[in-house]
Design a protein around this motif. Sequence first.
Motif, short mmCIF file in Angstrom:
data_model
loop_
_atom_site.label_atom_id
_atom_site.label_comp_id
_atom_site.label_asym_id
_atom_site.label_seq_id
_atom_site.Cartn_x
_atom_site.Cartn_y
_atom_site.Cartn_z
N ARG A 21 0.83 -1.20 0.00
CA ARG A 21 0.00 0.00 0.00
C ARG A 21 0.87 1.26 0.00
O ARG A 21 1.81 1.37 0.76
CB ARG A 21 -0.90 0.02 1.24
CG ARG A 21 -1.75 1.27 1.32
CD ARG A 21 -2.90 1.11 2.27
NE ARG A 21 -2.76 1.55 3.61
CZ ARG A 21 -2.54 2.80 4.03
NH1 ARG A 21 -2.29 3.74 3.20
NH2 ARG A 21 -2.54 3.11 5.27
N LYS A 24 -2.17 7.46 0.13
CA LYS A 24 -2.83 8.46 -0.71
C LYS A 24 -2.75 8.15 -2.21
O LYS A 24 -3.28 8.90 -3.02
CB LYS A 24 -2.30 9.87 -0.44
CG LYS A 24 -2.59 10.37 0.97
CD LYS A 24 -2.13 11.80 1.15
CE LYS A 24 -2.45 12.31 2.56
NZ LYS A 24 -2.00 13.69 2.77
N THR A 26 -3.66 6.27 -5.74
CA THR A 26 -4.89 5.70 -6.29
C THR A 26 -4.61 4.51 -7.21
O THR A 26 -5.53 3.95 -7.79
CB THR A 26 -5.67 6.76 -7.08
OG1 THR A 26 -4.84 7.27 -8.14
CG2 THR A 26 -6.10 7.91 -6.17
N PHE A 27 -3.34 4.14 -7.35
CA PHE A 27 -2.97 2.97 -8.14
C PHE A 27 -2.08 2.07 -7.29
O PHE A 27 -1.11 2.53 -6.70
CB PHE A 27 -2.23 3.39 -9.42
CG PHE A 27 -1.71 2.23 -10.22
CD1 PHE A 27 -2.58 1.26 -10.71
CD2 PHE A 27 -0.36 2.10 -10.49
CE1 PHE A 27 -2.12 0.18 -11.45
CE2 PHE A 27 0.12 1.03 -11.23
CZ PHE A 27 -0.76 0.08 -11.71
N ARG A 28 -2.44 0.81 -7.23
CA ARG A 28 -1.69 -0.16 -6.42
C ARG A 28 -1.15 -1.24 -7.34
O ARG A 28 -1.86 -2.19 -7.67
CB ARG A 28 -2.59 -0.74 -5.33
CG ARG A 28 -1.87 -1.69 -4.39
CD ARG A 28 -2.77 -2.04 -3.22
NE ARG A 28 -2.05 -2.80 -2.21
CZ ARG A 28 -2.42 -2.86 -0.94
NH1 ARG A 28 -3.49 -2.22 -0.53
NH2 ARG A 28 -1.72 -3.57 -0.08
N LEU A 87 -9.83 3.13 -6.30
CA LEU A 87 -8.46 2.63 -6.39
C LEU A 87 -8.36 1.67 -7.57
O LEU A 87 -9.24 0.85 -7.80
CB LEU A 87 -8.08 1.88 -5.11
CG LEU A 87 -8.11 2.65 -3.80
CD1 LEU A 87 -7.82 1.70 -2.63
CD2 LEU A 87 -7.11 3.78 -3.81
N GLU A 88 -7.29 1.79 -8.32
CA GLU A 88 -7.02 0.85 -9.40
C GLU A 88 -5.98 -0.15 -8.92
O GLU A 88 -4.90 0.23 -8.47
CB GLU A 88 -6.52 1.57 -10.65
CG GLU A 88 -6.36 0.63 -11.85
CD GLU A 88 -5.95 1.35 -13.12
OE1 GLU A 88 -5.93 0.71 -14.18
OE2 GLU A 88 -5.64 2.56 -13.04
N LEU A 89 -6.32 -1.43 -8.98
CA LEU A 89 -5.45 -2.48 -8.48
C LEU A 89 -4.90 -3.32 -9.62
O LEU A 89 -5.56 -3.52 -10.63
CB LEU A 89 -6.22 -3.42 -7.54
CG LEU A 89 -7.12 -2.83 -6.48
CD1 LEU A 89 -7.86 -3.95 -5.76
CD2 LEU A 89 -6.32 -2.00 -5.50
#
Length: 209
Positions: A21, A24, A26-28, A87-89
């Motif tokens: 993680r 803050k 937004t892409f993981r 969030l984009e995973l």
Amino acid sequence: MDAARFWEYKLEAETLCLGERVKKATFRPTILTIPSTQATGAIRAATQRADLWAIGFLDDAYLRNPLIERKVYAPRDKGTDVSKLPLELELLRDVRARVFVSAIGDVPPFQRLDITLGAFRSVGLGRATLTLNGRPVSMEKAEGELKSRIPEEDGALVGIEQVMKPLYGYLFKPNAPTDEYSLSGHYVRALLEKSLVRAYAFIVNPRRG
């Protein structure tokens, strides 16, 4: 007193979210190994045994052509029931990996175990199965590139006796490793995969030449 030894397990999972993680963000993105912090936490939560410790990595065949999928997930605030920033995973699909579990004595800690590994476990990701694969692992040592990620302070657990070329990063270490959904913890400095070390041969890609 019996010494600790490692037992090898085959891991199979339909979907894993293994990325660390980033606050803050937004892409993981995913990572292509199984850090000791994640493997240990998942196994301790499933067995309620705080004496077990584990580390792993993806099978070589899977690593050559990993199945990576992107998915947008919008978590909801529990108080207001309003969606937070999406969030984009990156997810790994149809995962095949090897996990090494350290335990005391001549008997493996389990034959088969269902665990939940990685992030977003509360929404159904990370369900995996570990199946025992043979005898205790050889504790011979070799020089090579580390195959996984491990807190620097835990290096002795995989026989690291020399670090020739470190690659440093940070891993999230839970404060309550036997609590499956615990979010409390702290970041510790870690040796990342491809660090050049002398350690147990099973956890390194041996140097050539």
